[in-house]
Design a protein around this motif. Structure first.
Motif, PDB file in Angstrom:
ATOM      1  N   HIS A 181      -6.845  -2.577   1.195  1.00 26.13           N
ATOM      2  CA  HIS A 181      -6.669  -1.551   2.216  1.00 26.13           C
ATOM      3  C   HIS A 181      -5.521  -0.599   1.882  1.00 26.13           C
ATOM      4  O   HIS A 181      -4.723  -0.863   0.980  1.00 26.13           O
ATOM      5  CB  HIS A 181      -6.437  -2.191   3.591  1.00 26.13           C
ATOM      6  CG  HIS A 181      -5.231  -3.083   3.659  1.00 26.13           C
ATOM      7  ND1 HIS A 181      -3.958  -2.594   3.688  1.00 26.13           N
ATOM      8  CD2 HIS A 181      -5.110  -4.426   3.707  1.00 26.13           C
ATOM      9  CE1 HIS A 181      -3.099  -3.596   3.763  1.00 26.13           C
ATOM     10  NE2 HIS A 181      -3.768  -4.732   3.762  1.00 26.13           N
ATOM     11  N   GLY A 182      -5.432   0.494   2.635  1.00 27.47           N
ATOM     12  CA  GLY A 182      -4.352   1.448   2.463  1.00 27.47           C
ATOM     13  C   GLY A 182      -3.189   1.136   3.390  1.00 27.47           C
ATOM     14  O   GLY A 182      -3.050   0.006   3.890  1.00 27.47           O
ATOM     15  N   SER A 183      -2.371   2.153   3.640  1.00 31.35           N
ATOM     16  CA  SER A 183      -1.130   1.924   4.386  1.00 31.35           C
ATOM     17  C   SER A 183      -1.336   1.934   5.901  1.00 31.35           C
ATOM     18  O   SER A 183      -0.385   1.733   6.654  1.00 31.35           O
ATOM     19  CB  SER A 183      -0.107   2.998   3.999  1.00 31.35           C
ATOM     20  OG  SER A 183      -0.656   4.275   4.300  1.00 31.35           O
ATOM     21  N   ALA A 184      -2.564   2.181   6.346  1.00 28.99           N
ATOM     22  CA  ALA A 184      -2.943   2.128   7.771  1.00 28.99           C
ATOM     23  C   ALA A 184      -1.881   2.732   8.692  1.00 28.99           C
ATOM     24  O   ALA A 184      -1.332   2.034   9.552  1.00 28.99           O
ATOM     25  CB  ALA A 184      -3.244   0.678   8.179  1.00 28.99           C
ATOM     26  N   ALA A 212       0.872  -1.185   0.000  1.00 33.03           N
ATOM     27  CA  ALA A 212       0.000   0.000   0.000  1.00 33.03           C
ATOM     28  C   ALA A 212       0.898   1.220   0.000  1.00 33.03           C
ATOM     29  O   ALA A 212       2.064   1.140   0.405  1.00 33.03           O
ATOM     30  CB  ALA A 212      -0.898   0.014   1.232  1.00 33.03           C
ATOM     31  N   VAL A 213       0.363   2.346  -0.448  1.00 32.27           N
ATOM     32  CA  VAL A 213       1.156   3.573  -0.443  1.00 32.27           C
ATOM     33  C   VAL A 213       0.413   4.690   0.279  1.00 32.27           C
ATOM     34  O   VAL A 213      -0.796   4.648   0.439  1.00 32.27           O
ATOM     35  CB  VAL A 213       1.497   4.035  -1.884  1.00 32.27           C
ATOM     36  CG1 VAL A 213       2.369   3.025  -2.596  1.00 32.27           C
ATOM     37  CG2 VAL A 213       0.238   4.339  -2.683  1.00 32.27           C
ATOM     38  N   GLY A 214       1.185   5.685   0.703  1.00 34.75           N
ATOM     39  CA  GLY A 214       0.581   6.882   1.296  1.00 34.75           C
ATOM     40  C   GLY A 214       0.798   6.984   2.789  1.00 34.75           C
ATOM     41  O   GLY A 214       1.318   6.069   3.423  1.00 34.75           O
ATOM     42  N   GLY A 215       0.397   8.148   3.307  1.00 36.85           N
ATOM     43  CA  GLY A 215       0.538   8.402   4.737  1.00 36.85           C
ATOM     44  C   GLY A 215       0.597   9.893   4.970  1.00 36.85           C
ATOM     45  O   GLY A 215       0.827  10.670   4.032  1.00 36.85           O
ATOM     46  N   ASP A 247      -2.070   4.370  11.252  1.00 41.62           N
ATOM     47  CA  ASP A 247      -2.391   4.271  12.689  1.00 41.62           C
ATOM     48  C   ASP A 247      -1.855   3.006  13.341  1.00 41.62           C
ATOM     49  O   ASP A 247      -1.669   2.966  14.553  1.00 41.62           O
ATOM     50  CB  ASP A 247      -3.915   4.395  12.914  1.00 41.62           C
ATOM     51  CG  ASP A 247      -4.738   3.421  12.070  1.00 41.62           C
ATOM     52  OD1 ASP A 247      -4.252   2.990  11.005  1.00 41.62           O
ATOM     53  OD2 ASP A 247      -5.871   3.089  12.478  1.00 41.62           O
ATOM     54  N   ASN A 281      -3.412  -7.138   9.633  1.00 38.82           N
ATOM     55  CA  ASN A 281      -3.937  -8.404   9.123  1.00 38.82           C
ATOM     56  C   ASN A 281      -3.306  -8.682   7.745  1.00 38.82           C
ATOM     57  O   ASN A 281      -3.477  -7.885   6.819  1.00 38.82           O
ATOM     58  CB  ASN A 281      -5.465  -8.266   8.994  1.00 38.82           C
ATOM     59  CG  ASN A 281      -6.139  -9.560   8.607  1.00 38.82           C
ATOM     60  OD1 ASN A 281      -5.483 -10.498   8.161  1.00 38.82           O
ATOM     61  ND2 ASN A 281      -7.444  -9.608   8.775  1.00 38.82           N
ATOM     62  N   GLU A 315      -2.836  -6.581  -5.132  1.00 38.64           N
ATOM     63  CA  GLU A 315      -2.673  -5.784  -3.905  1.00 38.64           C
ATOM     64  C   GLU A 315      -3.894  -5.966  -3.009  1.00 38.64           C
ATOM     65  O   GLU A 315      -5.007  -6.191  -3.512  1.00 38.64           O
ATOM     66  CB  GLU A 315      -2.501  -4.302  -4.249  1.00 38.64           C
ATOM     67  CG  GLU A 315      -3.644  -3.747  -5.062  1.00 38.64           C
ATOM     68  CD  GLU A 315      -3.456  -2.295  -5.485  1.00 38.64           C
ATOM     69  OE1 GLU A 315      -3.167  -1.454  -4.625  1.00 38.64           O
ATOM     70  OE2 GLU A 315      -3.644  -2.016  -6.683  1.00 38.64           O
ATOM     71  N   GLU A 342      -0.058   8.480  -4.376  1.00 35.85           N
ATOM     72  CA  GLU A 342      -1.131   7.932  -5.223  1.00 35.85           C
ATOM     73  C   GLU A 342      -0.837   8.131  -6.712  1.00 35.85           C
ATOM     74  O   GLU A 342      -1.298   7.355  -7.552  1.00 35.85           O
ATOM     75  CB  GLU A 342      -2.481   8.595  -4.899  1.00 35.85           C
ATOM     76  CG  GLU A 342      -3.029   8.281  -3.518  1.00 35.85           C
ATOM     77  CD  GLU A 342      -2.350   9.066  -2.392  1.00 35.85           C
ATOM     78  OE1 GLU A 342      -1.561  10.007  -2.667  1.00 35.85           O
ATOM     79  OE2 GLU A 342      -2.615   8.728  -1.216  1.00 35.85           O
TER      80      GLU A 342
HETATM   81  P1  NAD Z   1      -6.576   2.395   5.381  1.00 37.62           P
HETATM   82  O1  NAD Z   1      -7.147   1.285   4.569  1.00 37.62           O
HETATM   83  O2  NAD Z   1      -5.115   2.520   5.384  1.00 37.62           O
HETATM   84  O3  NAD Z   1      -7.079   2.229   6.901  1.00 37.62           O
HETATM   85  C1  NAD Z   1      -8.448   2.308   7.276  1.00 37.62           C
HETATM   86  C2  NAD Z   1      -8.620   1.604   8.637  1.00 37.62           C
HETATM   87  O4  NAD Z   1      -8.509   0.187   8.443  1.00 37.62           O
HETATM   88  C3  NAD Z   1      -7.543   1.981   9.646  1.00 37.62           C
HETATM   89  O5  NAD Z   1      -8.110   2.021  10.927  1.00 37.62           O
HETATM   90  C4  NAD Z   1      -6.548   0.849   9.561  1.00 37.62           C
HETATM   91  O6  NAD Z   1      -5.844   0.611  10.759  1.00 37.62           O
HETATM   92  C5  NAD Z   1      -7.453  -0.330   9.213  1.00 37.62           C
HETATM   93  N1  NAD Z   1      -6.740  -1.324   8.393  1.00 37.62           N
HETATM   94  C6  NAD Z   1      -6.422  -1.200   7.089  1.00 37.62           C
HETATM   95  N2  NAD Z   1      -5.760  -2.281   6.676  1.00 37.62           N
HETATM   96  C7  NAD Z   1      -5.654  -3.101   7.728  1.00 37.62           C
HETATM   97  C8  NAD Z   1      -5.044  -4.354   7.940  1.00 37.62           C
HETATM   98  N3  NAD Z   1      -4.417  -5.030   6.956  1.00 37.62           N
HETATM   99  N4  NAD Z   1      -5.105  -4.904   9.181  1.00 37.62           N
HETATM  100  C9  NAD Z   1      -5.729  -4.272  10.174  1.00 37.62           C
HETATM  101  N5  NAD Z   1      -6.331  -3.083  10.049  1.00 37.62           N
HETATM  102  C10 NAD Z   1      -6.275  -2.492   8.839  1.00 37.62           C
HETATM  103  O7  NAD Z   1      -7.257   3.746   4.864  1.00 37.62           O
HETATM  104  P2  NAD Z   1      -6.950   5.262   5.278  1.00 37.62           P
HETATM  105  O8  NAD Z   1      -6.629   5.333   6.729  1.00 37.62           O
HETATM  106  O9  NAD Z   1      -8.078   6.035   4.739  1.00 37.62           O
HETATM  107  O10 NAD Z   1      -5.672   5.656   4.436  1.00 37.62           O
HETATM  108  C11 NAD Z   1      -4.350   5.634   4.957  1.00 37.62           C
HETATM  109  C12 NAD Z   1      -3.378   5.945   3.844  1.00 37.62           C
HETATM  110  O11 NAD Z   1      -3.445   4.905   2.863  1.00 37.62           O
HETATM  111  C13 NAD Z   1      -3.711   7.248   3.082  1.00 37.62           C
HETATM  112  O12 NAD Z   1      -2.516   7.915   2.806  1.00 37.62           O
HETATM  113  C14 NAD Z   1      -4.385   6.780   1.811  1.00 37.62           C
HETATM  114  O13 NAD Z   1      -4.198   7.680   0.759  1.00 37.62           O
HETATM  115  C15 NAD Z   1      -3.641   5.481   1.570  1.00 37.62           C
HETATM  116  N6  NAD Z   1      -4.380   4.503   0.741  1.00 37.62           N
HETATM  117  C16 NAD Z   1      -3.629   3.777  -0.116  1.00 37.62           C
HETATM  118  C17 NAD Z   1      -4.235   2.795  -0.878  1.00 37.62           C
HETATM  119  C18 NAD Z   1      -3.377   1.973  -1.793  1.00 37.62           C
HETATM  120  O14 NAD Z   1      -2.179   1.973  -1.641  1.00 37.62           O
HETATM  121  N7  NAD Z   1      -3.953   1.255  -2.723  1.00 37.62           N
HETATM  122  C19 NAD Z   1      -5.605   2.545  -0.752  1.00 37.62           C
HETATM  123  C20 NAD Z   1      -6.334   3.291   0.180  1.00 37.62           C
HETATM  124  C21 NAD Z   1      -5.702   4.267   0.929  1.00 37.62           C
END
Ligand code: NAD
Length: 359
Positions: free
Chosen positions: A287-290, A73-76, A292, A300, A284, A89
């Motif tokens: 989900h994103g780069s999470a 995943a990318v971003g943050g 948090d 996961n 891929e 992105e």
């Molecule tokens: P996110 O999917 O990263 O996270 C959303 C929520 O889901 C968070 O609480 C996170 O902890 C949880 N989560 C996500 N994947 C998880 C995993 N594998 N295991 C456990 N918990 C998980 O979305 P966001 O917070 O809106 O975005 C964070 C960053 O990721 C941003 O910079 C966004 O631009 C980027 N992003 C990248 C992609 C990609 O690379 N394809 C897709 C979506 C978002």
């Protein structure tokens, strides 16, 4: 068989989950006597930090010269400045365009043992097995003109929703082809009551439907589709839709499965259509780069591991090996193994260990 796989772990939890997928692939390779050669490249925020650009020409060329690409995943927040000249992105969009992957496949299945993790009522989730196919290289995200300027002292911005007939035809062919191996139903989602591009979309969908009499075709407006995904998700089989509608609907559909961390995706080019020259697939988790939870070892890994299974199926045509991974994940969940997002306490590595035991 020998396959070269480019790994783009990316940012945040990306490297953590991609590492786990390679552990699973290594075991599959040993079991079936394949060789998976991994080469790792930077993409996203980490590439901006090192090279000043989210995707270097060299990294793209390396992706193109491999058999498949596995992305984390990318971003943050570090790269979120709206005035920055490059963003993580952008690398992702350039990669999709560069690889010519026009179809994003997101299978959404609800594991019976995880029904309680979803916010929907359990009875709504019975028998949910959806394949959402999103058009990936056209529509509003790429159409021109796309710009912002001052007009008569006022700020003005425009994006353009455009499609050519061939862009719609190739993704419809893929949707109907994949529906043949499923419940033989295609739901084409558009906004034909308002948008001209949707009227072309619907016309081509109907033409492809006529050429595939064994498959049931239904047209659904995007607003209705978004409602039905929540009220009657089990009524869908294959959903096919344009880029922005697909972006929104796929995230909505992911809620059904209980956690973003569970779901894989595959982005395919012409190779997905039988009898055409093979092209590289991009795999891929959804989900994103999470940020948090990044660096804590609690992400996961299932979405990325299942993405690796899709890679074996769609790019390498290794169906038995793909099913082996999917069955191992299914069994592991049924056995009660859970990461934190699913209400458990297993670390990323421990969850993979459990899956490896079931391989
Ligand atoms: P996110 O999917 O990263 O996270 C959303 C929520 O889901 C968070 O609480 C996170 O902890 C949880 N989560 C996500 N994947 C998880 C995993 N594998 N295991 C456990 N918990 C998980 O979305 P966001 O917070 O809106 O975005 C964070 C960053 O990721 C941003 O910079 C966004 O631009 C980027 N992003 C990248 C992609 C990609 O690379 N394809 C897709 C979506 C978002």
């Amino acid at each position: 068989m020998n396959f070269k796989i480019t790994l783009l772990p990316g940012d945040g939890i990306g490297p953590e989950v991609v590492h786990e997928a390679t552990r699973v692939l290594d075991v599959v390779a040993k079991k079936y006597n394949h060789t998976f050669c991994f080469q790792e490249r930077l993409m996203g925020g980490c590439s901006i930090d090192k090279y000043g650009t989210s995707l270097t020409d060299e990294a793209l060329a390396d992706c193109k010269s491999s058999d498949a690409v596995l992305l984390g995943a990318v971003g943050g927040p570090k790269w979120d400045d709206p005035n920055a000249k490059d963003r993580p992105e952008r690398g992702l969009l350039a990669l999709r365009k560069g690889l010519g992957v026009f179809a994003n496949l997101r299978p959404v299945k609800v594991h019976p043992a995880l029904i309680d993790s979803s916010p929907l009522k359990p009875e709504k989730l019975k028998d949910v097995d959806i394949l959402v196919i999103r058009e990936l290289t056209g529509g509003l995200y790429f159409g021109q003109p796309k710009m912002r300027e001052m007009r008569d002292g006022k700020q003005y911005a425009v994006d353009t929703l455009e499609y050519f007939d061939y862009e719609i035809k190739r993704i419809m062919d893929l949707a109907f082809d994949l529906a043949k191996g499923r419940k033989k139903k295609v739901t084409s989602v558009d906004k034909a009551n308002v948008l001209e591009s949707s009227r072309l979309w619907r016309q081509i969908a109907s033409n492809v439907g006529t050429a595939n009499p064994g498959i049931q075709l239904e047209h659904t407006l995007v607003d209705t589709a978004s409602m039905k995904l929540i009220t009657s998700p089990a009524s869908f089989d294959v959903i096919v839709t344009e880029n922005m509608f697909g972006d929104i609907l796929t995230d909505e559909a992911s809620v059904l499965a209980g956690s973003m961390g569970m779901l894989p995706s595959a982005s395919l080019g012409e190779s997905a259509v039988p009898e055409k020259e093979a092209r590289i697939g991009l795999y891929e988790p959804i989900h994103g780069s999470a940020p948090d939870i990044a660096g804590r070892g609690i992400a996961n890994p299932v979405g990325t591991i299942l993405s690796a299974a899709l890679m074996l199926r769609h790019s390498f045509k290794l169906e038995d090996e793909a099913q082996l991974i999917e069955n191992a994940v299914y069994q592991t969940i049924a056995d009660g193994a859970r990461t934190v997002d699913l209400g458990g306490a297993l670390t990323t590595c421990e969850m993979t260990d459990e899956i490896l035991k079931n391989l």
